[in-house]
Write an enzyme that holds these catalytic residues in place. Structure first.
Site, PDB file in Angstrom:
ATOM      1  N   TRP A   1       0.827  -1.207   0.000  1.00  0.00           N
ATOM      2  CA  TRP A   1       0.000   0.000   0.000  1.00  0.00           C
ATOM      3  C   TRP A   1       0.860   1.256   0.000  1.00  0.00           C
ATOM      4  O   TRP A   1       0.628   2.185  -0.782  1.00  0.00           O
ATOM      5  CB  TRP A   1      -0.943  -0.042   1.191  1.00  0.00           C
ATOM      6  CG  TRP A   1      -1.941   1.069   1.299  1.00  0.00           C
ATOM      7  CD1 TRP A   1      -2.277   1.752   2.439  1.00  0.00           C
ATOM      8  CD2 TRP A   1      -2.783   1.618   0.268  1.00  0.00           C
ATOM      9  NE1 TRP A   1      -3.252   2.691   2.175  1.00  0.00           N
ATOM     10  CE2 TRP A   1      -3.581   2.624   0.850  1.00  0.00           C
ATOM     11  CE3 TRP A   1      -2.922   1.355  -1.089  1.00  0.00           C
ATOM     12  CZ2 TRP A   1      -4.505   3.379   0.123  1.00  0.00           C
ATOM     13  CZ3 TRP A   1      -3.847   2.104  -1.821  1.00  0.00           C
ATOM     14  CH2 TRP A   1      -4.630   3.095  -1.211  1.00  0.00           C
TER      15      TRP A   1
ATOM     16  N   LYS B   1      12.833  -2.050   7.655  1.00  0.00           N
ATOM     17  CA  LYS B   1      13.809  -3.134   7.558  1.00  0.00           C
ATOM     18  C   LYS B   1      14.969  -2.692   6.664  1.00  0.00           C
ATOM     19  O   LYS B   1      14.780  -2.399   5.488  1.00  0.00           O
ATOM     20  CB  LYS B   1      13.159  -4.389   6.983  1.00  0.00           C
ATOM     21  CG  LYS B   1      12.115  -5.011   7.897  1.00  0.00           C
ATOM     22  CD  LYS B   1      11.550  -6.283   7.283  1.00  0.00           C
ATOM     23  CE  LYS B   1      10.525  -6.927   8.209  1.00  0.00           C
ATOM     24  NZ  LYS B   1       9.935  -8.159   7.612  1.00  0.00           N
TER      25      LYS B   1
ATOM     26  N   LYS C   1      -4.788   1.975   8.425  1.00  0.00           N
ATOM     27  CA  LYS C   1      -6.146   1.685   8.896  1.00  0.00           C
ATOM     28  C   LYS C   1      -6.062   0.826  10.154  1.00  0.00           C
ATOM     29  O   LYS C   1      -5.336  -0.157  10.195  1.00  0.00           O
ATOM     30  CB  LYS C   1      -6.947   0.950   7.816  1.00  0.00           C
ATOM     31  CG  LYS C   1      -7.169   1.772   6.550  1.00  0.00           C
ATOM     32  CD  LYS C   1      -7.845   0.959   5.456  1.00  0.00           C
ATOM     33  CE  LYS C   1      -8.024   1.785   4.191  1.00  0.00           C
ATOM     34  NZ  LYS C   1      -8.623   1.000   3.082  1.00  0.00           N
TER      35      LYS C   1
ATOM     36  N   GLY D   1     -10.280   4.329   1.786  1.00  0.00           N
ATOM     37  CA  GLY D   1     -11.312   3.993   0.810  1.00  0.00           C
ATOM     38  C   GLY D   1     -11.026   2.677   0.118  1.00  0.00           C
ATOM     39  O   GLY D   1     -10.028   2.014   0.404  1.00  0.00           O
TER      40      GLY D   1
ATOM     41  N   SER E   1      -9.532   0.368  -2.124  1.00  0.00           N
ATOM     42  CA  SER E   1      -8.357   0.466  -3.003  1.00  0.00           C
ATOM     43  C   SER E   1      -7.379  -0.663  -2.719  1.00  0.00           C
ATOM     44  O   SER E   1      -6.752  -0.674  -1.663  1.00  0.00           O
ATOM     45  CB  SER E   1      -7.661   1.815  -2.798  1.00  0.00           C
ATOM     46  OG  SER E   1      -7.558   2.123  -1.420  1.00  0.00           O
TER      47      SER E   1
ATOM     48  N   ALA F   1      -3.816  -2.311  -3.489  1.00  0.00           N
ATOM     49  CA  ALA F   1      -2.534  -1.722  -3.880  1.00  0.00           C
ATOM     50  C   ALA F   1      -2.138  -2.072  -5.309  1.00  0.00           C
ATOM     51  O   ALA F   1      -1.681  -1.210  -6.068  1.00  0.00           O
ATOM     52  CB  ALA F   1      -1.449  -2.179  -2.903  1.00  0.00           C
TER      53      ALA F   1
ATOM     54  N   LYS G   1     -14.068  -2.565   8.893  1.00  0.00           N
ATOM     55  CA  LYS G   1     -14.330  -3.416   7.716  1.00  0.00           C
ATOM     56  C   LYS G   1     -13.310  -4.541   7.613  1.00  0.00           C
ATOM     57  O   LYS G   1     -13.609  -5.601   7.054  1.00  0.00           O
ATOM     58  CB  LYS G   1     -14.378  -2.576   6.445  1.00  0.00           C
ATOM     59  CG  LYS G   1     -13.113  -1.803   6.114  1.00  0.00           C
ATOM     60  CD  LYS G   1     -12.119  -2.586   5.258  1.00  0.00           C
ATOM     61  CE  LYS G   1     -10.819  -1.828   5.101  1.00  0.00           C
ATOM     62  NZ  LYS G   1      -9.811  -2.582   4.326  1.00  0.00           N
TER      63      LYS G   1
ATOM     64  N   SER H   1      -7.903  -9.217  -0.738  1.00  0.00           N
ATOM     65  CA  SER H   1      -7.894  -8.787   0.658  1.00  0.00           C
ATOM     66  C   SER H   1      -7.235  -9.848   1.534  1.00  0.00           C
ATOM     67  O   SER H   1      -7.679 -10.992   1.582  1.00  0.00           O
ATOM     68  CB  SER H   1      -9.324  -8.543   1.145  1.00  0.00           C
ATOM     69  OG  SER H   1      -9.375  -8.501   2.557  1.00  0.00           O
TER      70      SER H   1
ATOM     71  N   GLU I   1      -4.471  -6.998   9.332  1.00  0.00           N
ATOM     72  CA  GLU I   1      -4.880  -5.942  10.258  1.00  0.00           C
ATOM     73  C   GLU I   1      -6.138  -6.317  11.044  1.00  0.00           C
ATOM     74  O   GLU I   1      -6.269  -5.997  12.221  1.00  0.00           O
ATOM     75  CB  GLU I   1      -5.122  -4.634   9.499  1.00  0.00           C
ATOM     76  CG  GLU I   1      -3.857  -3.907   9.072  1.00  0.00           C
ATOM     77  CD  GLU I   1      -3.143  -3.211  10.225  1.00  0.00           C
ATOM     78  OE1 GLU I   1      -3.596  -3.327  11.385  1.00  0.00           O
ATOM     79  OE2 GLU I   1      -2.121  -2.560   9.954  1.00  0.00           O
TER      80      GLU I   1
END
EC number: 1.1.1.94
Length: 332
Positions: free
Chosen positions: A13, A34, A108, A136, A138, A140, A191, A254, A281
């Site tokens: 991202w 890193k 997020k 929003g 999206s 990557a 979400k 996702s 996440e």
């Protein structure tokens, strides 16, 4: 409006956003925490670890190692770390950020130790620094490949939101603005939890009826928590919530959905995390949302059910039975 931008966080991202800024004509430097990852990006002029589809960085994008020593070069700092590293990144910035510089967050989630909104963390540590959130629906890879994408820039300062909007927007990437930074964050964080829920349901082959119900009732849960935290109702039918929820719950790009899918297919949590092989996440956010909802007395059955699967070893089939046999009620 050519600017010099520092991007902290070189995952997929962060790299996609760095590419977008470079395509927009800005001079961009990207840093990974890193050292060996930075060395790879400097040597190969790409980030094949996270975005293998991009053969080479454009000329305006380069990796940087010692960003603190070069902080004076930048107009804005884009933070695109995992939520677990957000607070430490802001603390690092506190030691060197200049008064004229500002922050954009593409992270997020919630703070892992206090469950605070990330904007609250930034405002507490850097109270005089302008802060905006970019969020929003999206993925990557699609953004990096310059496929049409629309997102939201949220800031309490509408003029700063418009500045960031102009910074990023072009014919492939459209930014809208809002001052509802609370609602934008709640939607973008919760979400990820519901994407795990949707993945579990898909892995157990519950069908598209269940998928539609999860998204719809999940949206209602996000809205309840967001309103309790001070968000605006309209935000939840926009890109930062409904848009992101639809995307993340429905496509296996996702990581959160894939993680849930593996759980639904019978993997253990550790096996599923290993299979995804990247930050999930929603796994961490589930704990934050659970505790926030309990603190504010907000009923969130789907989130609570997902929390029990992730942290209390509950059987998903038992959870589904409990959800479906709850007391009948009016939809609203």
């Amino acid at each position: 409006m050519q600017k010099n931008i520092l991007v902290l966080g070189a995952g997929a991202w962060g790299t996609a956003l760095a590419l977008q800024l470079a395509y927009r004509g800005h001079n961009v430097r990207i840093n990974s925490w890193k050292a060996e990852h930075n060395e790879q990006m400097l040597k190969d002029n790409n980030n094949h670890k996270y975005l293998p589809s991009i053969e080479k960085f454009p000329s305006r994008l380069k990796a940087i190692q010692d960003w603190q020593a070069n902080i004076i070069e930048f107009d804005s700092i884009l933070v695109a770390t995992p939520s677990s590293g957000f607070k430490n990144t802001i603390l690092e910035l506190k030691e060197c950020i200049l008064p004229q510089q500002n922050i954009i967050s593409a992270t997020k989630g919630f703070c892992h130790d206090s469950y605070a909104l990330l904007s609250e963390i930034a405002e507490d540590i850097l109270p005089t620094t302008k802060f905006a959130l970019l969020t929003g629906p999206s993925f990557a890879k699609e953004l990096a490949n310059q496929l049409p994408t629309a997102v939201v820039v949220a800031s309490k300062d509408i003029n700063y939101a418009r500045y960031v909007q102009e910074l990023f927007s072009n014919e492939n990437f459209r930014c809208y603005t809002t001052t509802d930074i609370i609602g934008a964050q709640v939607g973008g964080a919760v979400k990820n939890v519901l994407a795990i829920t949707a993945g579990i349901a898909a892995g157990m082959e519950f069908g598209v009826n269940a998928h539609a119900a999860l998204i719809t009732r999940g949206l209602a849960e996000i809205k309840k928590l967001g309103l309790k935290l001070g968000a605006n109702s309209e935000t939840f039918i926009g890109l930062s919530c409904l848009g992101d929820l639809l995307l993340t719950c429905s496509d296996n790009q996702s990581r959160n959905r894939r993680f849930g899918l593996y759980l639904g297919q019978g993997m253990t949590i550790q096996q599923a995390l290993k299979e995804v092989n990247n930050v999930v996440e929603g796994y961490f956010t589930a704990k934050a949302v659970y505790n926030l909802a309990k603190k504010h007395n907000v009923e969130m059955p789907l989130v609570f059910a997902t929390y029990r699967i992730l942290y209390e070893a509950a059987d998903p089939r038992d959870i589904v039975k409990e959800l479906m046999t709850r007391q009948l009620k009016n939809e609203n």
